[in-house]
Design a protein around this motif. Sequence first.
Motif, PDB file in Angstrom:
ATOM      1  N   PHE A  55      -7.677  45.529  34.713  1.00 54.07           N
ATOM      2  CA  PHE A  55      -8.595  44.525  34.161  1.00 54.07           C
ATOM      3  C   PHE A  55      -9.632  43.987  35.150  1.00 54.07           C
ATOM      4  CE2 PHE A  55      -5.072  43.835  30.991  1.00 54.07           C
ATOM      5  CZ  PHE A  55      -5.790  44.335  29.913  1.00 54.07           C
ATOM      6  N   ALA A  84     -12.879  48.055  29.412  1.00 52.75           N
ATOM      7  CA  ALA A  84     -12.266  46.748  29.173  1.00 52.75           C
ATOM      8  C   ALA A  84     -10.996  46.834  28.337  1.00 52.75           C
ATOM      9  CB  ALA A  84     -13.266  45.822  28.481  1.00 52.75           C
ATOM     10  N   CYS A  85     -10.709  48.013  27.781  1.00 58.55           N
ATOM     11  CA  CYS A  85      -9.522  48.173  26.933  1.00 58.55           C
ATOM     12  C   CYS A  85      -8.262  48.305  27.781  1.00 58.55           C
ATOM     13  CB  CYS A  85      -9.675  49.425  26.059  1.00 58.55           C
ATOM     14  SG  CYS A  85     -10.843  49.231  24.691  1.00 58.55           S
ATOM     15  N   ALA A 116      -4.853  42.046  26.805  1.00 56.01           N
ATOM     16  CA  ALA A 116      -6.121  42.472  26.206  1.00 56.01           C
ATOM     17  C   ALA A 116      -6.662  41.458  25.205  1.00 56.01           C
ATOM     18  CB  ALA A 116      -5.944  43.833  25.516  1.00 56.01           C
ATOM     19  N   THR A 120      -9.952  41.686  27.269  1.00 56.93           N
ATOM     20  CA  THR A 120     -10.901  42.665  26.713  1.00 56.93           C
ATOM     21  C   THR A 120     -12.198  42.002  26.253  1.00 56.93           C
ATOM     22  OG1 THR A 120      -9.195  44.289  26.152  1.00 56.93           O
ATOM     23  CG2 THR A 120     -11.256  44.396  24.899  1.00 56.93           C
ATOM     24  N   GLN A 250      -7.233  55.280  29.039  1.00 51.58           N
ATOM     25  CA  GLN A 250      -7.631  54.075  28.324  1.00 51.58           C
ATOM     26  C   GLN A 250      -7.354  54.184  26.827  1.00 51.58           C
ATOM     27  OE1 GLN A 250      -7.731  52.104  30.943  1.00 51.58           O
ATOM     28  NE2 GLN A 250      -9.433  50.978  30.062  1.00 51.58           N
TER      29      GLN A 250
END
Length: 298
Positions: A55, A84-85, A116, A120, A250
């Motif tokens: 992250f 970002a996932c 997340a 995310t 990812q």
Amino acid sequence: MIDEAVLDFSAGSLTLLNAILAIVMFSIAIDLKPRDFKVLARAPKPLIVGLGAQFIVLPVLTFLLVLVAQPQASVALGLILVGACPGGNISNFITHRAGGNAALSVSMTAFATVGAIIMTPINIAFWGSLYAPSAAILRETSIDPVSIAITISLMLILPLILGVTLNTRRPDIATKIRRPLQWLSMGIFIAFIGLALAANWGLFLAYAGSIAGLVVVHNALALTGGNLTAALFGLSPFDRRAITIETGIQNSGLGLVLIFGFFGGLGGMAIVAAFWGVWHAISGLVLASFMSRTKASA
């Protein structure tokens, strides 16, 4: 122009993809029990380092790639969104094949999935706003962090809770269905992505060539970033393999859900996520084959 292209993807298809990803997450969760989290609570360093690679390190590397490559707006935002996932659904299988710490891999998937909900949307909004072309898309898009959190919760968190609960209360049932369900869910997921690509094949062929190189480099950065972060913090080769693969694999399926749910299936973003879904499986399996030639010390 790829920024104006929109993939053909119906509301019914999006609902089906949500359901498939929920089943995949459930199949992963029935490998977990509450005691697995207690073990990590007593020795949390590998998990914390892994989540940091996921992250923090990966979004930073993604943004640097965007700055250097200067891709079109939708492609840049697609890379940022995928970066970002949380970790992908096949990372646990690949980590096991690589001879890495599978328990750490599964736990990272679980904790990253929970994280997340907050991380995310924050990473998409923050890094996307720093690149002017993608910032323009974000300004024109209504992104509700609460809606994203609800989507992730229903698709990933609820199946995670149900899977852990089943494995705790009825381990006999979990043992019987675990392996068949994992293979079945992954098979359905791959078939679904294949059908979605077939329905948009012309558009995919038109733009995939310009995106393929970026995705390959992005994936290489993710794998390298995970490995170097784990090495920097002095983790064992056993743990490093898990963090490397978790950072480089990812959840592009979640990325597609967010792209079609909140960005209207914007072409550049969707093609990036779709190509990621194909490429990270190939690169992960090749890397696992290479790693498995030697035994990793714990």
